[in-house]
Design a protein around this motif. Structure first.
Motif, PDB file in Angstrom:
ATOM      1  N   UNK A   1       0.172  -8.736  -8.797  1.00  0.00           N
ATOM      2  CA  UNK A   1      -1.117  -8.030  -7.986  1.00  0.00           C
ATOM      3  C   UNK A   1      -1.129  -8.071  -7.112  1.00  0.00           C
ATOM      4  N   UNK A   2      -0.825  -9.070  -6.123  1.00  0.00           N
ATOM      5  CA  UNK A   2      -1.306  -9.185  -4.885  1.00  0.00           C
ATOM      6  C   UNK A   2       0.207  -8.111  -3.943  1.00  0.00           C
ATOM      7  N   UNK A   3       1.115  -7.755  -4.571  1.00  0.00           N
ATOM      8  CA  UNK A   3       1.815  -6.747  -3.807  1.00  0.00           C
ATOM      9  C   UNK A   3       1.324  -5.055  -4.208  1.00  0.00           C
ATOM     10  N   UNK A   4      -0.224  -5.385  -5.194  1.00  0.00           N
ATOM     11  CA  UNK A   4       0.098  -3.873  -5.854  1.00  0.00           C
ATOM     12  C   UNK A   4      -1.505  -3.574  -4.831  1.00  0.00           C
ATOM     13  N   UNK A   5      -2.127  -4.670  -4.369  1.00  0.00           N
ATOM     14  CA  UNK A   5      -2.951  -4.482  -3.021  1.00  0.00           C
ATOM     15  C   UNK A   5      -2.671  -4.857  -2.275  1.00  0.00           C
ATOM     16  N   UNK A   6      -1.424  -5.369  -1.558  1.00  0.00           N
ATOM     17  CA  UNK A   6      -0.510  -4.818  -0.061  1.00  0.00           C
ATOM     18  C   UNK A   6      -0.049  -4.026  -0.247  1.00  0.00           C
ATOM     19  N   UNK A   7       0.617  -2.970  -1.333  1.00  0.00           N
ATOM     20  CA  UNK A   7       1.127  -1.770  -1.128  1.00  0.00           C
ATOM     21  C   UNK A   7       0.210  -1.157  -0.977  1.00  0.00           C
ATOM     22  N   UNK A   8      -0.915  -1.091  -1.492  1.00  0.00           N
ATOM     23  CA  UNK A   8      -2.320  -0.201  -1.238  1.00  0.00           C
ATOM     24  C   UNK A   8      -2.242  -0.302   0.276  1.00  0.00           C
ATOM     25  N   UNK A   9      -2.630  -1.154   0.846  1.00  0.00           N
ATOM     26  CA  UNK A   9      -3.574  -1.697   2.022  1.00  0.00           C
ATOM     27  C   UNK A   9      -2.308  -0.818   3.324  1.00  0.00           C
ATOM     28  N   UNK A  10      -1.098  -0.225   2.928  1.00  0.00           N
ATOM     29  CA  UNK A  10       0.120   0.164   3.502  1.00  0.00           C
ATOM     30  C   UNK A  10      -0.171   1.757   3.422  1.00  0.00           C
ATOM     31  N   UNK A  11      -0.995   2.077   2.307  1.00  0.00           N
ATOM     32  CA  UNK A  11      -0.531   2.819   1.937  1.00  0.00           C
ATOM     33  C   UNK A  11      -2.031   3.875   2.265  1.00  0.00           C
ATOM     34  N   UNK A  12      -3.314   3.293   2.446  1.00  0.00           N
ATOM     35  CA  UNK A  12      -4.702   3.734   3.160  1.00  0.00           C
ATOM     36  C   UNK A  12      -3.707   3.198   4.815  1.00  0.00           C
ATOM     37  N   UNK A  13      -3.754   2.131   5.237  1.00  0.00           N
ATOM     38  CA  UNK A  13      -3.776   2.059   6.784  1.00  0.00           C
ATOM     39  C   UNK A  13      -2.518   2.872   7.286  1.00  0.00           C
ATOM     40  N   UNK A  14      -1.294   3.238   6.805  1.00  0.00           N
ATOM     41  CA  UNK A  14      -0.996   4.428   7.219  1.00  0.00           C
ATOM     42  C   UNK A  14      -0.886   5.656   7.668  1.00  0.00           C
ATOM     43  N   UNK A  15      -2.008   6.263   6.537  1.00  0.00           N
ATOM     44  CA  UNK A  15      -2.661   6.969   6.447  1.00  0.00           C
ATOM     45  C   UNK A  15      -3.399   7.514   7.576  1.00  0.00           C
ATOM     46  N   UNK A  16      -4.330   6.489   7.852  1.00  0.00           N
ATOM     47  CA  UNK A  16      -5.227   6.062   9.175  1.00  0.00           C
ATOM     48  C   UNK A  16      -4.228   6.100  10.563  1.00  0.00           C
ATOM     49  N   UNK A  17      -3.455   5.780  10.092  1.00  0.00           N
ATOM     50  CA  UNK A  17      -2.651   5.618  11.586  1.00  0.00           C
ATOM     51  C   UNK A  17      -2.571   6.908  11.792  1.00  0.00           C
ATOM     52  N   UNK A  18      -2.388   8.477  10.818  1.00  0.00           N
ATOM     53  CA  UNK A  18      -0.809   8.838  11.097  1.00  0.00           C
ATOM     54  C   UNK A  18      -2.434  10.220  11.298  1.00  0.00           C
ATOM     55  N   UNK A  19      -3.383   9.884  10.451  1.00  0.00           N
ATOM     56  CA  UNK A  19      -4.850  10.682  11.489  1.00  0.00           C
ATOM     57  C   UNK A  19      -5.115  10.257  12.567  1.00  0.00           C
TER      58      UNK A  19
END
Length: 102
Positions: free
Chosen positions: A1-19
């Motif tokens: 559960x925690x790893x799924x939340x962390x993966x989602x966070x990294x995905x969203x954060x990485x996308x925002x950082x790129x944009x």
């Protein structure tokens, strides 16, 4: 559960950082705030970060509600996005010279 939340966070954060691209924004920020004192610059940047964060949160929550109200799914949005980018690519491949004369 925690790893799924962390993966989602990294995905969203990485996308925002790129944009958002904070590295490319540095010259613009320095240029816009060059006549301010250090305290004014810090206050301005703090306010800008706060407003940007609130805007992103409102867009995330409000956008999801709007899409749900309209009955659109994330898959439909992805398909529409692909269609838009494909159309843009098609136009780039078949570029025509402008009829505007200088």
């Amino acid at each position: 559960m925690l790893t799924e939340v962390f993966q989602t966070f990294l995905s969203v954060f990485g996308s925002l950082l790129a944009v958002i691209d904070p590295v490319a924004a540095v010259p613009a920020v320095l240029g816009l705030t060059m006549n301010l004192t250090a305290a004014q610059r810090q206050e301005t940047l703090r306010d800008a970060v706060l407003v940007s964060t609130l805007g992103l949160l409102v867009a995330a929550v409000g956008g999801a509600l709007v899409l749900k109200t309209m009955g659109l799914t994330p898959l439909a949005i992805r398909i529409a996005g692909v269609a838009v980018f494909a159309g843009m690519g098609w136009e780039m491949l078949h570029a025509k010279t402008s009829e505007v004369q200088y």
